[in-house]
Scaffold this active site. Structure first.
Site, PDB file in Angstrom:
ATOM      1  CE  LYS A 136      -2.252  -0.715   3.658  1.00 40.46           C
ATOM      2  NZ  LYS A 136      -1.087  -2.339   4.288  1.00 40.46           N
TER       3      LYS A 136
ATOM      4  NE  ARG B 213      -5.165  -0.986   9.527  1.00 41.41           N
ATOM      5  CZ  ARG B 213      -4.247  -1.005   8.874  1.00 41.41           C
ATOM      6  NH1 ARG B 213      -3.858   0.578   8.849  1.00 41.41           N
ATOM      7  NH2 ARG B 213      -3.064  -1.356   9.011  1.00 41.41           N
TER       8      ARG B 213
ATOM      9  NE  ARG C 102       7.537  -1.948   5.430  1.00 42.13           N
ATOM     10  CZ  ARG C 102       6.202  -2.358   6.260  1.00 42.13           C
ATOM     11  NH1 ARG C 102       5.841  -2.291   5.237  1.00 42.13           N
ATOM     12  NH2 ARG C 102       5.674  -2.569   7.412  1.00 42.13           N
TER      13      ARG C 102
ATOM     14  NE  ARG D 168       5.868  -0.536  10.145  1.00 43.17           N
ATOM     15  CZ  ARG D 168       4.950  -0.703   9.568  1.00 43.17           C
ATOM     16  NH1 ARG D 168       4.720   0.376   8.484  1.00 43.17           N
ATOM     17  NH2 ARG D 168       3.925  -0.678  10.045  1.00 43.17           N
TER      18      ARG D 168
ATOM     19  NE  ARG E 231       2.157  -4.753  11.045  1.00 43.75           N
ATOM     20  CZ  ARG E 231       2.988  -4.841  10.186  1.00 43.75           C
ATOM     21  NH1 ARG E 231       4.430  -5.132  10.767  1.00 43.75           N
ATOM     22  NH2 ARG E 231       3.280  -4.402   9.299  1.00 43.75           N
TER      23      ARG E 231
HETATM   24  P1  AP5 Z   1       5.118  -1.582   1.834  1.00 40.53           P
HETATM   25  O1  AP5 Z   1       3.972  -0.704   0.704  1.00 40.53           O
HETATM   26  O2  AP5 Z   1       5.767  -0.726   2.903  1.00 40.53           O
HETATM   27  O3  AP5 Z   1       3.281  -2.390   2.027  1.00 40.53           O
HETATM   28  P2  AP5 Z   1       1.558  -1.677   3.438  1.00 40.53           P
HETATM   29  O4  AP5 Z   1       0.919  -2.088   2.165  1.00 40.53           O
HETATM   30  O5  AP5 Z   1       1.983  -0.315   3.065  1.00 40.53           O
HETATM   31  O6  AP5 Z   1       2.262  -2.516   4.438  1.00 40.53           O
HETATM   32  P3  AP5 Z   1       2.298  -1.502   6.149  1.00 40.53           P
HETATM   33  O7  AP5 Z   1       3.260  -3.046   7.041  1.00 40.53           O
HETATM   34  O8  AP5 Z   1       3.129  -0.540   6.279  1.00 40.53           O
HETATM   35  O9  AP5 Z   1       0.911  -2.196   6.325  1.00 40.53           O
HETATM   36  P4  AP5 Z   1      -0.137  -1.941   7.425  1.00 40.53           P
HETATM   37  O10 AP5 Z   1      -1.276  -2.098   7.448  1.00 40.53           O
HETATM   38  O11 AP5 Z   1      -0.059  -3.201   8.017  1.00 40.53           O
HETATM   39  O12 AP5 Z   1       1.197  -0.723   8.486  1.00 40.53           O
HETATM   40  P5  AP5 Z   1       0.520   0.917   9.192  1.00 40.53           P
HETATM   41  O13 AP5 Z   1       1.765   1.548   9.011  1.00 40.53           O
HETATM   42  O14 AP5 Z   1      -0.831   1.067   7.689  1.00 40.53           O
HETATM   43  O15 AP5 Z   1       5.665  -2.833   1.502  1.00 40.53           O
HETATM   44  C1  AP5 Z   1       6.502  -3.495   2.453  1.00 40.53           C
HETATM   45  C2  AP5 Z   1       6.982  -4.276   2.017  1.00 40.53           C
HETATM   46  O16 AP5 Z   1       7.157  -5.396   0.959  1.00 40.53           O
HETATM   47  C3  AP5 Z   1       8.382  -2.958   1.430  1.00 40.53           C
HETATM   48  O17 AP5 Z   1       9.859  -3.344   1.783  1.00 40.53           O
HETATM   49  C4  AP5 Z   1       8.681  -2.680  -0.380  1.00 40.53           C
HETATM   50  O18 AP5 Z   1       9.827  -2.437  -0.649  1.00 40.53           O
HETATM   51  C5  AP5 Z   1       7.856  -4.312  -0.775  1.00 40.53           C
HETATM   52  N1  AP5 Z   1       7.469  -5.040  -1.359  1.00 40.53           N
HETATM   53  C6  AP5 Z   1       6.047  -3.775  -1.585  1.00 40.53           C
HETATM   54  N2  AP5 Z   1       5.276  -4.186  -3.086  1.00 40.53           N
HETATM   55  C7  AP5 Z   1       6.193  -5.848  -3.486  1.00 40.53           C
HETATM   56  C8  AP5 Z   1       5.869  -6.313  -4.547  1.00 40.53           C
HETATM   57  N3  AP5 Z   1       4.769  -6.299  -5.623  1.00 40.53           N
HETATM   58  N4  AP5 Z   1       7.088  -7.331  -4.407  1.00 40.53           N
HETATM   59  C9  AP5 Z   1       8.321  -7.386  -3.793  1.00 40.53           C
HETATM   60  N5  AP5 Z   1       7.719  -7.061  -2.481  1.00 40.53           N
HETATM   61  C10 AP5 Z   1       7.129  -5.774  -2.539  1.00 40.53           C
HETATM   62  O19 AP5 Z   1      -0.047   0.047  10.420  1.00 40.53           O
HETATM   63  C11 AP5 Z   1       0.830  -0.614  11.729  1.00 40.53           C
HETATM   64  C12 AP5 Z   1      -0.530   0.248  12.987  1.00 40.53           C
HETATM   65  O20 AP5 Z   1      -1.318   1.142  12.570  1.00 40.53           O
HETATM   66  C13 AP5 Z   1      -1.522  -0.774  12.565  1.00 40.53           C
HETATM   67  O21 AP5 Z   1      -1.110  -2.824  13.288  1.00 40.53           O
HETATM   68  C14 AP5 Z   1      -1.941  -0.054  13.482  1.00 40.53           C
HETATM   69  O22 AP5 Z   1      -1.707  -0.518  15.290  1.00 40.53           O
HETATM   70  C15 AP5 Z   1      -1.961   1.136  13.632  1.00 40.53           C
HETATM   71  N6  AP5 Z   1      -3.166   1.594  12.298  1.00 40.53           N
HETATM   72  C16 AP5 Z   1      -2.850   1.806  11.023  1.00 40.53           C
HETATM   73  N7  AP5 Z   1      -3.996   2.066  10.489  1.00 40.53           N
HETATM   74  C17 AP5 Z   1      -4.812   2.475  11.265  1.00 40.53           C
HETATM   75  C18 AP5 Z   1      -6.442   2.330  11.288  1.00 40.53           C
HETATM   76  N8  AP5 Z   1      -6.903   3.101  10.483  1.00 40.53           N
HETATM   77  N9  AP5 Z   1      -6.569   1.869  12.301  1.00 40.53           N
HETATM   78  C19 AP5 Z   1      -6.202   1.187  13.781  1.00 40.53           C
HETATM   79  N10 AP5 Z   1      -5.496   0.883  13.940  1.00 40.53           N
HETATM   80  C20 AP5 Z   1      -4.311   1.836  12.579  1.00 40.53           C
END
Ligand code: AP5
Length: 226
Positions: free
Chosen positions: A21, A96, A135, A169, A180
Site C-alpha cells: 500500500k 480498517r 522492509r 519499524r 497484524r
Molecule cells: P509496503 O508498501 O511498506 O506495504 P504496506 O502495505 O504499506 O504494509 P504496512 O506493513 O505498512 O501496512 P500495515 O497496514 O501493517 O501498517 P500501517 O503502517 O498501516 O511494502 C512492504 C515491503 O514489501 C516493502 O519493503 C516493499 O519494498 C516490499 N514490496 C512492496 N510491494 C512489493 C511487491 N509487489 N513485491 C515484492 N515486494 C514488495 O499500520 C501500522 C499499525 O498502525 C497497525 O498495525 C495499527 O496498530 C495502526 N493503525 C494504522 N492505521 C490504523 C487504522 N486505520 N485503524 C487502527 N489502527 C491503525
C-alpha cells in the site's frame, strides 16, 4: 463499475500488512498529484511526538492490534483539514473497520464528496512476513526499500534524496506481523464486501513485482482521476 471521473478524488488502498500500500501510494502520489494519507505514518508521528493520542496508540501498535476508531478518526480528520488534501487523497491503511468506513462516508458527505475508488490489493498471507521483515526506509525522506525486492541503485544511498541513514519499524517482526494479519482478516477484509456493494471496488494482483503492480494500479486510478 467505477464512478465517473471527479476531482478531488478520494482513493482507498485496501490490503493486508505488506501488500504494498505504502509503496504504491507514494508512486501514485507522484504520478497523479494526489496526497498520500497513511494512518500508520500519522500514528507513528504521534507516538514519536509523545502526544496523548500517540501514548495511547503505542502499546496497541507494538502488539499488532488496531488503534481505537476514536483516536484514528481524530488524527485523520485533523490531517484532512490541511489545504494540500484539496487536490485529492490516497488513503493508505484507512479505513480498517466498519466504523471507520461509515465515519469516512459521513465526513466526506459533509463536504459533498464521496469515496471514488477502492483498490483491493490481493496478496498471499505466506508472503506477508517476508515482505515486512525485509522492509526498511530512508530516515530522511521515508522512501521504502526491501532487503531482497527493492534495493537502492547504489548500496547504502537513498535513490530519492541521497540520504545514507535507514530505519526499520518496531512492529516489523514475525510475532507482531501475525497479530497484524489476524486483525486484517477479522476487521478489515470485510470492507471488501462493503465497497463492492457500493460499486467502487477494483482488485489488483499484488503478488506481481512492484512495477507490474504499479502499472495495474495506475490504469485503475486513471479511470477516476480527471
Ligand atoms: P509496503 O508498501 O511498506 O506495504 P504496506 O502495505 O504499506 O504494509 P504496512 O506493513 O505498512 O501496512 P500495515 O497496514 O501493517 O501498517 P500501517 O503502517 O498501516 O511494502 C512492504 C515491503 O514489501 C516493502 O519493503 C516493499 O519494498 C516490499 N514490496 C512492496 N510491494 C512489493 C511487491 N509487489 N513485491 C515484492 N515486494 C514488495 O499500520 C501500522 C499499525 O498502525 C497497525 O498495525 C495499527 O496498530 C495502526 N493503525 C494504522 N492505521 C490504523 C487504522 N486505520 N485503524 C487502527 N489502527 C491503525
Amino acid at each position: 463499475m467505477i464512478a465517473m471521473p471527479i476531482t478531488p478524488a478520494v482513493l482507498i488502498l485496501l490490503g493486508p500488512p505488506g501488500a504494498g500500500k505504502g509503496t504504491q501510494a507514494r508512486m501514485l502520489e507522484e504520478t497523479f498529484g494526489l496526497v498520500q494519507l497513511s494512518t500508520g505514518d500519522l500514528l507513528r508521528s504521534a507516538v514519536a511526538a509523545g502526544t496523548e493520542a500517540g501514548n495511547k496508540a503505542k502499546s496497541v501498535m507494538e502488539a499488532g492490534g488496531l488503534v481505537s476508531d476514536d483516536i484514528v478518526l481524530a488524527i485523520l480528520k485533523d490531517r484532512m483539514t490541511d489545504p494540500d488534501t484539496k487536490r485529492g487523497v490516497i488513503l493508505d491503511g484507512f479505513p480498517r473497520t466498519a466504523g471507520q468506513a461509515e465515519a469516512l462516508d459521513g465526513l466526506l458527505a459533509s463536504t459533498g464528496q464521496r469515496v471514488n475508488s477502492v483498490i483491493s490489493m490481493k496478496v498471499e498471507d505466506a508472503s506477508m512476513v517476508a515482505r515486512v521483515a525485509g522492509r526498511y526506509t530512508c530516515a530522511s525522506c521515508g522512501e521504502g526499500y526491501h532487503d531482497e525486492f527493492k534495493q537502492p541503485a547504489s548500496a547504502g544511498v537513498c535513490d530519492k534524496c541521497g540520504g545514507a541513514e535507514f530505519k526499520r519499524r518496531a512492529d516489523d517482526n514475525a510475532e507482531t506481523a501475525g497479530a497484524r494479519l489476524a486483525a486484517y482478516h477479522a476487521q478489515t477484509a470485510p470492507l471488501i464486501t462493503y465497497y463492492k456493494g457500493r460499486g467502487v471496488l477494483e482488485q489488483v494482483d499484488a503478488m506481481a513485482d512492484i512495477a507490474s503492480v504499479a502499472g495495474a494500479m495506475s490504469a485503475s486510478v486513471k479511470r477516476v482521476v480527471a
